[in-house]
Scaffold this motif. Sequence first.
Motif, PDB file in Angstrom:
ATOM      1  N   ASP A  82       0.817  -1.230  -0.040  1.00 11.58           N
ATOM      2  CA  ASP A  82      -0.036   0.037   0.119  1.00 11.58           C
ATOM      3  C   ASP A  82       0.804   1.293  -0.096  1.00 11.58           C
ATOM      4  OD1 ASP A  82       0.948  -0.055   2.405  1.00 11.58           O
ATOM      5  OD2 ASP A  82      -0.938   0.053   3.718  1.00 11.58           O
ATOM      6  N   GLN A  83       2.195   1.258  -0.367  1.00  8.18           N
ATOM      7  CA  GLN A  83       2.982   2.259  -0.233  1.00  8.18           C
ATOM      8  C   GLN A  83       2.759   3.136  -1.712  1.00  8.18           C
ATOM      9  OE1 GLN A  83       5.333   3.422   1.963  1.00  8.18           O
ATOM     10  NE2 GLN A  83       4.303   1.785   3.231  1.00  8.18           N
ATOM     11  N   LEU A  84       2.855   4.222  -1.547  1.00  9.92           N
ATOM     12  CA  LEU A  84       2.490   5.205  -2.635  1.00  9.92           C
ATOM     13  C   LEU A  84       3.367   5.005  -3.645  1.00  9.92           C
ATOM     14  CD1 LEU A  84       1.232   7.624  -4.032  1.00  9.92           C
ATOM     15  CD2 LEU A  84       3.000   9.288  -2.899  1.00  9.92           C
ATOM     16  N   SER A  85       4.584   4.634  -3.518  1.00  9.46           N
ATOM     17  CA  SER A  85       5.666   4.247  -4.445  1.00  9.46           C
ATOM     18  C   SER A  85       5.224   2.973  -5.166  1.00  9.46           C
ATOM     19  CB  SER A  85       6.861   4.229  -4.086  1.00  9.46           C
ATOM     20  OG  SER A  85       7.070   3.113  -2.970  1.00  9.46           O
ATOM     21  N   ASP A  86       4.953   2.173  -4.551  1.00 10.66           N
ATOM     22  CA  ASP A  86       4.052   0.757  -5.381  1.00 10.66           C
ATOM     23  C   ASP A  86       2.942   1.101  -6.311  1.00 10.66           C
ATOM     24  OD1 ASP A  86       5.926  -0.902  -4.054  1.00 10.66           O
ATOM     25  OD2 ASP A  86       4.646  -0.897  -2.242  1.00 10.66           O
ATOM     26  N   ARG A  87       1.966   1.847  -5.660  1.00  8.80           N
ATOM     27  CA  ARG A  87       1.032   2.382  -6.625  1.00  8.80           C
ATOM     28  C   ARG A  87       1.427   3.088  -7.850  1.00  8.80           C
ATOM     29  NH1 ARG A  87      -1.416   3.576  -1.576  1.00  8.80           N
ATOM     30  NH2 ARG A  87      -1.351   6.060  -2.088  1.00  8.80           N
ATOM     31  N   ILE A  88       2.310   4.019  -7.789  1.00 12.44           N
ATOM     32  CA  ILE A  88       2.898   4.867  -8.876  1.00 12.44           C
ATOM     33  C   ILE A  88       3.482   3.961  -9.815  1.00 12.44           C
ATOM     34  CG2 ILE A  88       4.789   6.624  -9.591  1.00 12.44           C
ATOM     35  CD1 ILE A  88       4.040   8.007  -6.951  1.00 12.44           C
ATOM     36  N   HIS A  89       4.361   2.858  -9.361  1.00 13.53           N
ATOM     37  CA  HIS A  89       4.980   1.928 -10.460  1.00 13.53           C
ATOM     38  C   HIS A  89       3.995   0.980 -11.127  1.00 13.53           C
ATOM     39  CE1 HIS A  89       8.804   3.003  -8.843  1.00 13.53           C
ATOM     40  NE2 HIS A  89       8.845   2.258  -7.706  1.00 13.53           N
ATOM     41  N   GLY A  90       2.945   0.772 -10.333  1.00 16.70           N
ATOM     42  CA  GLY A  90       2.183  -0.156 -11.110  1.00 16.70           C
ATOM     43  C   GLY A  90       1.162   0.842 -12.188  1.00 16.70           C
ATOM     44  N   LEU A  91       0.986   1.945 -11.807  1.00 18.62           N
ATOM     45  CA  LEU A  91       0.077   2.595 -12.785  1.00 18.62           C
ATOM     46  C   LEU A  91       0.948   2.838 -13.869  1.00 18.62           C
ATOM     47  CD1 LEU A  91      -1.755   4.694 -10.230  1.00 18.62           C
ATOM     48  CD2 LEU A  91      -2.777   3.027 -11.654  1.00 18.62           C
ATOM     49  N   ASP A  92       2.323   3.587 -13.576  1.00 16.28           N
ATOM     50  CA  ASP A  92       3.171   3.884 -14.708  1.00 16.28           C
ATOM     51  C   ASP A  92       3.386   2.733 -15.541  1.00 16.28           C
ATOM     52  OD1 ASP A  92       3.456   6.532 -13.939  1.00 16.28           O
ATOM     53  OD2 ASP A  92       5.335   6.305 -12.867  1.00 16.28           O
ATOM     54  N   ALA A  93       3.462   1.510 -14.976  1.00 18.84           N
ATOM     55  CA  ALA A  93       3.673   0.336 -15.916  1.00 18.84           C
ATOM     56  C   ALA A  93       2.491   0.009 -16.705  1.00 18.84           C
ATOM     57  CB  ALA A  93       3.986  -0.955 -14.980  1.00 18.84           C
ATOM     58  N   GLY A  94       1.384   0.623 -16.568  1.00 19.64           N
ATOM     59  CA  GLY A  94       0.284   0.283 -17.250  1.00 19.64           C
ATOM     60  C   GLY A  94      -1.028  -0.245 -16.838  1.00 19.64           C
TER      61      GLY A  94
END
Length: 221
Positions: A82-94
Amino acid sequence: MQLLLVEDDEMLAEAVRDGLQKGDNRVDWVRDASAARLALTDHAYHAVLLDLGLPGGSGLGVLQALRSRYDATPVLIITARDQLSDRIHGLDAGADDYVVKPFQLDELGARIRAVVRRAQGRVSPLISHGKVSIDPARRVVTRDGQPVPLSLHEYRTLLALMEKRGWVVTRDQLEDAVYGDSSSIESNTIAVYVHQLRRKLGDDLIVTVHGFGYRVGEERA
């Protein structure tokens, strides 16, 4: 809807699968990255529910492989991260959405319906060459304005070639676009798909460049 659930937690996966199937969905469940890649190569889904931590590879790797072959299937990441960085990586990956465990099945169902609606209404430019056009958002191929049914692998072969109009695409590049990381591919498989595409869309659409691969032919007035 036909959904793919990629989750290695058996208890959670069974609960999600059973809950979604009560909502008139069909759910295929796989437990690891390799099985997910294979399922996404062989089948078309309305949406994918993808865990990040998987045996045999990462969920992000599965997602990146999907997007690298221009597959716009909606993907919802479901994870305990649930870290913000994990969400950003997932969304940036598509990824199209991100759901953190634990979650309510009603909310998950609503999010699935939302990303599928967005995908169906997504504004995406047509890819056209002569009489042939592809609508990537709807996965529709037309010739002279009339829909032409293609198999999933024929569609991926055509899309990979049309995306690189003017360039030669090697057989290895086409195999990657169609199959991802699959290594058990017969040597003439791409040639078979090209033959079928010529039969359905016109002999002059795809040109063989001997010793290199294939390219889209010259447009005719």
